[in-house]
Write a protein that holds these residues in place. Structure first.
Motif, mmCIF file in Angstrom:
data_model
loop_
_atom_site.group_PDB
_atom_site.id
_atom_site.type_symbol
_atom_site.label_atom_id
_atom_site.label_comp_id
_atom_site.label_asym_id
_atom_site.label_seq_id
_atom_site.Cartn_x
_atom_site.Cartn_y
_atom_site.Cartn_z
ATOM 1 N N THR A 493 0.361 -3.257 -15.547
ATOM 2 C CA THR A 493 -0.208 -2.090 -16.231
ATOM 3 C C THR A 493 -0.414 -0.904 -15.294
ATOM 4 N N ARG A 494 -0.087 -1.064 -14.018
ATOM 5 C CA ARG A 494 -0.210 0.049 -13.087
ATOM 6 C C ARG A 494 0.762 -0.177 -11.936
ATOM 7 N N VAL A 495 0.895 0.851 -11.112
ATOM 8 C CA VAL A 495 1.804 0.775 -9.980
ATOM 9 C C VAL A 495 1.163 -0.107 -8.905
ATOM 10 N N ILE A 496 1.943 -1.047 -8.365
ATOM 11 C CA ILE A 496 1.458 -1.924 -7.305
ATOM 12 C C ILE A 496 2.053 -1.453 -5.986
ATOM 13 N N ILE A 504 5.890 -1.848 -4.925
ATOM 14 C CA ILE A 504 6.362 -3.215 -5.153
ATOM 15 C C ILE A 504 6.811 -3.350 -6.602
ATOM 16 N N LEU A 505 5.978 -2.902 -7.534
ATOM 17 C CA LEU A 505 6.314 -2.880 -8.965
ATOM 18 C C LEU A 505 5.798 -1.595 -9.554
ATOM 19 N N ALA A 519 3.552 -9.041 -2.582
ATOM 20 C CA ALA A 519 2.147 -8.656 -2.767
ATOM 21 C C ALA A 519 1.235 -9.508 -1.892
ATOM 22 N N GLU A 520 1.581 -10.799 -1.777
ATOM 23 C CA GLU A 520 0.767 -11.676 -0.951
ATOM 24 C C GLU A 520 0.893 -11.298 0.521
ATOM 25 N N LEU A 525 -2.270 -9.179 -3.508
ATOM 26 C CA LEU A 525 -1.986 -10.118 -4.586
ATOM 27 C C LEU A 525 -3.054 -10.069 -5.672
ATOM 28 N N ASN A 526 -4.313 -9.926 -5.286
ATOM 29 C CA ASN A 526 -5.386 -9.846 -6.283
ATOM 30 C C ASN A 526 -5.208 -8.615 -7.175
ATOM 31 N N ILE A 527 -4.764 -7.493 -6.565
ATOM 32 C CA ILE A 527 -4.528 -6.283 -7.372
ATOM 33 C C ILE A 527 -3.404 -6.537 -8.366
#
Length: 572
Positions: A493-496, A504-505, A519-520, A525-527
């Protein structure tokens, strides 16, 4: 010896039936023989004779009662000739002035002291006179072989006055004046010593209570924290499972099963580490289950309220759910912890008690040794206050000169220290030094015992905390694995962004294993897992079909039809 006024008004009890029959009204004393003859229990009236108890009828004189053989021990006064003569003379001793035959006034007679077995009078308590104590105004007059009593005055030989003087010779005579000046200081030091000993006992008792309170508090806190950790883990797992089931019912069936297995394994590991499986089996037999117990395949092993048999316990052990059965029957996970902490508490208390008794024994031994060395120094000195045995027997009367018989009496009843204090020869400095040394040794032993107990408690607590942390990390890994499995294939639902602000996404892109790994590695990763779009999209069947094929999808020919479709057309 006994004091006459201590006996008056005591109750008389018979030894054959234990009956209270009389009370002592007065003493019957033969001054010519210096002898107590008996006790008056009923005075003479108009039509009745006085009643008395001859001394030979008395079995014992206690602190609260006088014991006689039977009711027949009380006889009429005229039946005992010696007593009859004394009562007929009607001599009143109280208030009689005592003088030596040379005219030296020794004081007014107040009371007398007698041997409770022989009745022999050992001395008199007088008020005033040349030897009167400066504080009490009383003195002790040794009983002469004969006391000449007149209407107003009783005479004693001049030697009686000499016996009332302190006989301190040799070195003791040289230091007597100094000792008299230091007497008040010795008394003050003795009072301080008693106060210090009392404070030492109170401090020791307070230390014991503090250690016990700390151990009990640690035991309670350990149990509560462990129980809280277990409850928190279970609540988190249940909450995660419930939320996932409500939000993604269809997609989480397999994951929920895995999570339950992990939860079951974690609970089993925790239970088995805290309570031995053999103890679990013994505990559950004969108990009633508080909830349904299911096997790993979902079938019912025991229904709520059923009693557990040996066969059920073995079946549960074989299926690997003995720990669930143990908890379902009310088994406690903290029982062993409480027992271990209780054992540690009792061990520490026993060590402290042993150290206390040892220090007390050392203190008593030191005091007795010092007292034995100085007890001979008190011979010939005047007693400043009455020294009594535990049953009320008088060791030495106030104002009495200490003789060999007084020393023997003090040693017989274990009152040497009290006699020393009463004569102004308190061993304040020596005993205080011994007390300080013993107290320091006791403090060291107490500190060592408390240190060992604290070290044992810390070791046990560290092991317990490590076990809880391991289970918590295992539960955390299981929860994170479940969240990743639920997020894979869903849009964000948002930019990572990674720490370098690389994307990343982007919004709406699907979460892949590669995205999770990046992400890890980037620590976000939690975000990523918090940005998963979890709502079910409302899309048509055509929109549901993606334009690109996955690497595991059915391969297509040039005509655009799959091999499966081709086979289907051929068959039709």
């Amino acid at each position: 010896m006994r004091k006459g006024s201590d006996v008056i008004d005591k109750v008389v009890v018979t030894s054959d039936k234990g009956q209270k029959i009389q009370r002592i009204l007065d003493l019957i004393f033969d001054h010519k023989r210096n002898q107590l003859l008996g006790f008056l229990v009923e005075e003479k009236g108009l039509f009745r004779d006085a009643k008395v108890i001859p001394l030979q009828e008395v079995l014992a004189i206690g602190s609260d009662a006088i014991i006689v053989k039977s009711k027949e021990s009380v006889v009429k006064a005229h039946r005992v000739i010696a007593i009859k003569e004394i009562l007929h003379q009607n001599i009143v001793l109280r208030g009689t002035r005592i003088l030596t035959t040379e005219g030296l006034y020794l004081g007014g007679l107040v009371d007398l002291f007698f041997d409770e077995h022989s009745g022999l009078v050992e001395g008199y308590e007088v008020s005033g006179g040349v030897f009167a104590d400066a504080y009490s105004g009383r003195s002790f007059v040794p009983a002469p072989e004969a006391l000449t009593i007149g209407d107003d005055v009783a005479f004693v030989p001049p030697e009686t006055a000499q016996m009332m003087e302190e006989q301190v010779g040799g070195i003791r005579g040289a230091v007597q004046a100094t000792e008299d000046r230091l007497q008040e200081s010795a008394q003050t030091a003795n009072r301080r010593l008693q106060s210090a000993s009392q404070n030492a006992g109170e401090q020791l008792q307070s230390s014991v209570e503090n250690v016990n309170r700390r151990l009990q508090s640690a035991s309670q806190n350990a149990g509560e924290q462990l129980q809280s950790s277990v409850e928190n883990v279970n609540r988190r797992l249940q909450s995660a499972s419930q939320n996932a089931s409500e939000q993604l019912q269809a997609a989480t069936d397999a994951t929920s099963s895995k999570l339950q297995d992990l939860n079951r394994d974690a609970a089993a590991s925790l239970t088995n580490n805290l309570v031995d499986p053999a103890e679990q089996k013994v505990y559950v037999i004969g108990k009633h289950v508080e909830r349904d117990v299911l096997t790993p395949d979902g079938s019912v092993l025991l229904l709520q309220g059923q009693s557990v048999t040996l066969v059920d316990a073995k079946a549960a052990e074989r299926l690997g759910i003995l720990n669930e059965l143990y908890r379902a029957t009310g088994g406690s996970l903290t029982a062993n912890i409480s027992r271990n902490l209780q054992a540690a508490t009792e061990s520490t208390s026993n060590r402290i008690a042993s150290a206390t008794m040892s220090s007390a024994a050392n203190l008593r031994h030191s005091v007795n040794a010092l007292t034995a060395q100085a007890i001979q120094q008190v011979r010939g000195r005047r007693v400043l206050q009455t020294v009594r045995a535990d049953d009320g027997l008088i060791i030495a009367a106030s104002g009495q000169i200490v003789t060999e018989s007084v020393l023997v009496r003090a040693q017989t009843y274990g009152k040497q220290a009290e006699l020393l204090n009463a004569a102004g020869l308190a061993l304040a400095t020596a005993v205080r030094s011994t007390t300080n040394d013993t107290w320091l040794e006791t403090k060291v032993q107490l500190r060592q015992g408390a240190s060992v107990a604290q070290e044992n408690l810390n070791t046990f607590w560290q092991a317990l905390k490590q076990k809880a942390e391991m289970l918590q990390r295992r539960s955390t890994r299981a929860m994170r694995k479940q969240r990743i499995e639920l997020a894979l294939g869903r849009p964000v639902t948002r930019v990572i962004l990674d720490p370098e602000d690389n994307v990343i996404l982007n919004v709406g892109e699907l979460i892949t294993h590669c995205a999770v790994r990046q992400a890890e590695e980037g620590g976000v990763l939690n975000i990523l897992l918090s940005s998963v779009y979890i709502k079910e999209p409302e899309i048509s069947g055509q929109e549901l079909r993606a334009q690109e094929h996955g690497m595991a999808a059915l391969s297509y020919h040039d005509n655009g039809r799959s091999q499966l479709e081709a086979k289907s057309i051929t068959v039709n």
